[in-house]
Design a protein around this motif. Structure first.
Motif, PDB file in Angstrom:
ATOM      1  N   LYS A 102       0.849  -1.195   0.000  1.00 41.46           N
ATOM      2  CA  LYS A 102       0.000   0.000   0.000  1.00 41.46           C
ATOM      3  C   LYS A 102       0.878   1.235   0.000  1.00 41.46           C
ATOM      4  N   HIS A 136      -3.703   0.504  -2.926  1.00 40.89           N
ATOM      5  CA  HIS A 136      -3.369  -0.865  -2.531  1.00 40.89           C
ATOM      6  C   HIS A 136      -2.974  -1.647  -3.781  1.00 40.89           C
ATOM      7  N   PRO A 177      -4.714  -4.419   2.387  1.00 36.50           N
ATOM      8  CA  PRO A 177      -4.577  -5.217   1.177  1.00 36.50           C
ATOM      9  C   PRO A 177      -4.645  -6.687   1.519  1.00 36.50           C
TER      10      PRO A 177
END
Length: 453
Positions: A325, A334, A449
């Motif tokens: 990210k 992300h 993420p």
């Protein structure tokens, strides 16, 4: 007198019989009469007096006199003293302005601390007419012509049905004492000049001037109510608001009567001045205007308004390598590397799938600039000006400026939230994909993420 007093309170809905009223009493004829009327009608009241230390011995005598009034009526008494001249110098304001501010601040404090419902001041009709003439002379629009209002928040004016001469006649007839304020006899203040020189001329021409002026002020208050209703209607028709950004339909505005007045009413809350309104209505697309808090720009047939933007020191952000990210300003990107092409693609415009091997680092995040071109996905071999693309989408100036772009080695790869570039899309022979998700702080917290790289 008592019947008129009660009728006026009922008509203007100033307060109910069960309310506790704090009377602001100077000791002058107006405030003394107000005390007598409250006493005669049986309303619960207390007396509050301010000593401004402006007339030395006289100020002390007025303080003592108002205290005696409270004892006579057997009601609570509150007093305070202000070093008005010193405070006026500190605040760089006139003594009259400071005295007024100090008085109302202190009265509100006493009201809250002692459970009073309203603060009553002894302004009468003659005061209201003087205010009307004063504001009429210096300008200010329809709202400047309503004189002194009977009720504003927690402050009421129950004597606005009486003229000064009626007040004096009543006190004289019933031999009620009051303190005379000698400062009212001078022409030192502009309101006194109006009282001593302007009003007498009108009364000489029109003997019933005060009565008729009072009726006019009452009519103007009704006109103001209609005016305010109309502005609320125009605002609902002309202005669209998205968070802190606003859009005014200029084409529709010009179809209404008095467009400059309507536009001023819509823009005054953003601290724009009347002289700017004429300029705005005469200007072309792209012209910008500023108040001390906001920016306005003409965008085709609309006027866009937003808080004045802060100057950004950083114009772009570079991402040197793949990270899970990347945070910038109030956003995050992300990144997720997909070893196989996905079978199902998200339709979210803030998610993009790009060919891993077409991206070259560092990636650059920036806003669009004049001259930018890209190949919209589906248009092989053809490029399009980003400015034309935005125009096709009918984005306004502020919306264009808010768009972020992902750039790879000088080429636009993704217009975030809008469209991919043909050269970076996934093809049948693509071996690896990169999923990029654009996230804002509009959510409670940034999402995490799914995979680390």
């Amino acid at each position: 007198m008592l019947e008129r007093f009660l009728a006026y309170i009922k008509k203007e809905q100033l307060f109910s019989p069960s309310n506790k009223i704090l009377l602001s009493v100077s000791g002058g004829m107006d405030s003394v009469l107000m005390c007598y009327l409250f006493s005669k009608t049986g309303f619960y009241f207390g007396i509050a007096h301010c000593n401004y230390f402006l007339r030395e011995k006289i100020s002390e005598e007025e303080n003592k006199f108002t205290n005696e009034i409270s004892k006579f009526f057997d009601v609570p008494f509150y007093d305070t003293k202000f070093k008005t001249r010193e405070i006026a110098l500190e605040r760089k304001q006139s003594i009259q302005e400071v005295a007024r501010d100090l008085r109302y601040e202190w009265l509100e404090k006493i009201r809250e601390e002692n459970g009073y419902d309203y603060i009553a001041t002894a302004h009468h009709l003659s005061d209201s007419i003087e205010t009307f003439l004063f504001n009429f002379g210096r300008g200010g629009g329809i709202r400047a012509l309503h004189g002194i209002l009977p009720k504003v928040g927690k402050v009421i004016r129950p004597l606005l049905f009486l003229t000064k001469s009626e007040v004096e006649e009543y006190l004289t007839a019933y031999r009620i004492q009051w303190r005379h304020d000698a400062s009212n006899d001078t022409d030192k203040y502009n309101r006194n000049k109006i009282r001593h020189h302007v009003v007498p001329v009108f009364k000489d021409i029109y003997p019933s001037f005060e009565e008729k002026a009072g009726e006019t002020i009452s009519h103007l208050r009704e006109v103001e109510a209609i005016f305010d209703w109309s502005i609320r209607h125009f605002r609902s028709q002309l202005m669209q608001t998205n968070e802190s950004n606003h859009r005014i339909d200029l084409k529709l505005l010009h179809s209404y009567p008095a467009p400059s007045t309507i536009l001023y009413e819509l823009m005054k809350d953003f601290n724009f001045h009347r002289n700017q309104i004429t300029q705005i209505l005469a200007s072309q697309t792209g012209k910008q205007f500023y108040s001390n808090s906001h920016q306005a720009i003409i965008d085709r047939q609309a006027l866009l308004i937003r808080p004045k933007p802060q100057k950004r020191e950083v114009k772009y952000y570079d991402i040197d390598r793949f990270v899970s990210k990347f945070s910038f300003e109030e956003y995050q990107l992300h990144f997720e590397v997909l070893e196989q092409l996905p079978k199902v693609y998200s339709t979210d415009q803030n998610i993009a799938y790009l060919d891993y091997h077409q991206l070259q680092f560092p990636l650059r995040l920036r806003h669009w600039k004049k001259g930018d071109r890209f190949q919209p996905i589906g248009m092989q071999g053809k490029s399009k000006k980003l400015q034309d693309y935005f125009s096709d989408l009918k984005l306004n100036r502020f919306e264009k400026e808010a768009v972020w772009i992902v750039v790879s080695k000088g080429e636009i790869a993704w217009i975030i939230g809008h469209r991919l570039d043909e050269r970076f899309k996934l093809k049948e022979n693509s071996k690896k994909a990169v999923k990029i998700t654009f996230i804002t702080r509009g959510k409670d917290r940034f999402e995490s993420p799914k995979n680390q790289m």
